[in-house]
Design a protein around this motif. Structure first.
Motif, PDB file in Angstrom:
ATOM      1  N   ARG A   1      15.360 -45.726 -23.608  1.00 35.05           N
ATOM      2  CA  ARG A   1      14.721 -45.328 -21.591  1.00 35.05           C
ATOM      3  C   ARG A   1      15.517 -44.347 -21.687  1.00 35.05           C
ATOM      4  O   ARG A   1      16.817 -43.788 -21.536  1.00 35.05           O
ATOM      5  N   MET A   2      14.082 -43.552 -20.870  1.00 34.06           N
ATOM      6  CA  MET A   2      14.778 -42.588 -20.270  1.00 34.06           C
ATOM      7  C   MET A   2      15.823 -42.467 -18.941  1.00 34.06           C
ATOM      8  O   MET A   2      15.048 -43.213 -17.842  1.00 34.06           O
ATOM      9  N   VAL A   3      16.821 -41.361 -18.925  1.00 32.10           N
ATOM     10  CA  VAL A   3      17.395 -41.248 -17.494  1.00 32.10           C
ATOM     11  C   VAL A   3      16.971 -40.277 -17.223  1.00 32.10           C
ATOM     12  O   VAL A   3      18.124 -39.389 -18.284  1.00 32.10           O
ATOM     13  N   LEU A   4      16.537 -39.542 -16.148  1.00 28.20           N
ATOM     14  CA  LEU A   4      16.953 -38.847 -15.645  1.00 28.20           C
ATOM     15  C   LEU A   4      17.551 -38.379 -13.854  1.00 28.20           C
ATOM     16  O   LEU A   4      17.945 -39.388 -12.993  1.00 28.20           O
ATOM     17  N   ARG A   5      18.231 -37.733 -14.078  1.00 26.42           N
ATOM     18  CA  ARG A   5      18.787 -36.872 -13.242  1.00 26.42           C
ATOM     19  C   ARG A   5      18.085 -36.705 -11.787  1.00 26.42           C
ATOM     20  O   ARG A   5      17.219 -35.034 -12.571  1.00 26.42           O
ATOM     21  N   LYS A   6      17.259 -36.758 -11.117  1.00 21.90           N
ATOM     22  CA  LYS A   6      15.968 -36.188  -9.940  1.00 21.90           C
ATOM     23  C   LYS A   6      16.199 -35.988  -8.268  1.00 21.90           C
ATOM     24  O   LYS A   6      17.635 -37.037  -7.605  1.00 21.90           O
ATOM     25  N   TYR A   7      16.150 -35.065  -8.013  1.00 23.76           N
ATOM     26  CA  TYR A   7      16.372 -35.438  -6.236  1.00 23.76           C
ATOM     27  C   TYR A   7      15.400 -36.853  -5.382  1.00 23.76           C
ATOM     28  O   TYR A   7      13.911 -37.038  -6.031  1.00 23.76           O
ATOM     29  N   ASP A   8      16.100 -37.477  -4.619  1.00 24.03           N
ATOM     30  CA  ASP A   8      15.534 -38.646  -4.159  1.00 24.03           C
ATOM     31  C   ASP A   8      15.309 -38.565  -2.624  1.00 24.03           C
ATOM     32  O   ASP A   8      16.387 -38.131  -1.934  1.00 24.03           O
ATOM     33  N   PRO A   9      13.831 -38.269  -1.812  1.00 27.43           N
ATOM     34  CA  PRO A   9      13.924 -37.915  -1.040  1.00 27.43           C
ATOM     35  C   PRO A   9      14.529 -38.713   0.475  1.00 27.43           C
ATOM     36  O   PRO A   9      15.098 -38.308   1.363  1.00 27.43           O
ATOM     37  N   VAL A  10      14.718 -39.934  -0.439  1.00 29.42           N
ATOM     38  CA  VAL A  10      14.375 -41.325   1.184  1.00 29.42           C
ATOM     39  C   VAL A  10      16.539 -41.162   1.058  1.00 29.42           C
ATOM     40  O   VAL A  10      16.983 -41.208   2.335  1.00 29.42           O
ATOM     41  N   ALA A  11      16.949 -40.877   0.232  1.00 25.82           N
ATOM     42  CA  ALA A  11      18.594 -40.982  -0.160  1.00 25.82           C
ATOM     43  C   ALA A  11      19.067 -39.157   0.558  1.00 25.82           C
ATOM     44  O   ALA A  11      20.169 -39.116   0.895  1.00 25.82           O
ATOM     45  N   GLY A  12      18.222 -38.470   0.113  1.00 23.53           N
ATOM     46  CA  GLY A  12      18.543 -36.645   0.202  1.00 23.53           C
ATOM     47  C   GLY A  12      19.183 -36.765  -0.599  1.00 23.53           C
ATOM     48  O   GLY A  12      20.110 -35.743  -0.107  1.00 23.53           O
ATOM     49  N   GLN A  13      19.557 -36.498  -2.457  1.00 21.67           N
ATOM     50  CA  GLN A  13      20.494 -36.582  -2.736  1.00 21.67           C
ATOM     51  C   GLN A  13      19.907 -36.726  -4.149  1.00 21.67           C
ATOM     52  O   GLN A  13      19.351 -37.601  -4.486  1.00 21.67           O
ATOM     53  N   HIS A  14      20.464 -36.103  -4.897  1.00 20.86           N
ATOM     54  CA  HIS A  14      20.583 -35.815  -6.337  1.00 20.86           C
ATOM     55  C   HIS A  14      20.532 -37.408  -7.321  1.00 20.86           C
ATOM     56  O   HIS A  14      21.880 -38.196  -6.999  1.00 20.86           O
ATOM     57  N   VAL A  15      20.183 -38.471  -7.719  1.00 20.27           N
ATOM     58  CA  VAL A  15      20.483 -39.382  -8.237  1.00 20.27           C
ATOM     59  C   VAL A  15      19.870 -39.355  -9.569  1.00 20.27           C
ATOM     60  O   VAL A  15      19.181 -39.532  -9.956  1.00 20.27           O
ATOM     61  N   GLU A  16      20.423 -40.454 -10.629  1.00 22.06           N
ATOM     62  CA  GLU A  16      19.530 -41.437 -11.786  1.00 22.06           C
ATOM     63  C   GLU A  16      18.531 -41.428 -11.441  1.00 22.06           C
ATOM     64  O   GLU A  16      18.283 -42.388 -10.193  1.00 22.06           O
ATOM     65  N   PHE A  17      17.180 -41.265 -11.999  1.00 26.19           N
ATOM     66  CA  PHE A  17      15.944 -42.195 -12.222  1.00 26.19           C
ATOM     67  C   PHE A  17      16.029 -42.995 -13.974  1.00 26.19           C
ATOM     68  O   PHE A  17      16.224 -42.417 -14.762  1.00 26.19           O
ATOM     69  N   ARG A  18      16.202 -43.772 -14.014  1.00 26.60           N
ATOM     70  CA  ARG A  18      15.608 -44.727 -15.059  1.00 26.60           C
ATOM     71  C   ARG A  18      14.404 -45.461 -15.086  1.00 26.60           C
ATOM     72  O   ARG A  18      13.644 -45.521 -14.043  1.00 26.60           O
ATOM     73  N   GLU A  19      14.125 -45.347 -16.594  1.00 35.08           N
ATOM     74  CA  GLU A  19      12.910 -45.661 -16.946  1.00 35.08           C
ATOM     75  C   GLU A  19      12.224 -47.416 -16.368  1.00 35.08           C
ATOM     76  O   GLU A  19      13.148 -47.994 -16.931  1.00 35.08           O
ATOM     77  N   THR A  20      11.139 -47.681 -15.995  1.00 33.21           N
ATOM     78  CA  THR A  20      11.142 -48.937 -15.933  1.00 33.21           C
ATOM     79  C   THR A  20       9.887 -49.688 -17.093  1.00 33.21           C
ATOM     80  O   THR A  20       8.953 -48.534 -17.241  1.00 33.21           O
ATOM     81  N   ARG A  21      10.031 -50.413 -17.604  1.00 33.77           N
ATOM     82  CA  ARG A  21       8.573 -51.061 -18.004  1.00 33.77           C
ATOM     83  C   ARG A  21       7.678 -52.293 -17.503  1.00 33.77           C
ATOM     84  O   ARG A  21       7.829 -52.693 -16.514  1.00 33.77           O
TER      85      ARG A  21
END
Length: 54
Positions: free
Chosen positions: A34-54
């Protein structure tokens, strides 16, 4: 041109619990896990980890 099964579309969901998602493609041969990328979350207002969902 036909879509390849080697590069499926995956959904990345924020780990901050805000419900924000990104949609991208990945190469299954190079990244079988599963892919994990650190991207910007506009609701949280910061960069967080995004994980792949299936």
């Amino acid at each position: 041109m036909a879509r390849s099964k080697a590069r499926p579309v995956v959904t990345l969901r924020s780990t901050a619990g805000t419900g924000v998602t990104y949609v991208t493609r990945k190469n299954r041969q190079n990244q079988p896990d599963r892919m994990v990328l650190r991207k910007y979350d506009p609701v949280a207002g910061q960069h967080v980890e995004f994980r792949e969902t299936r």
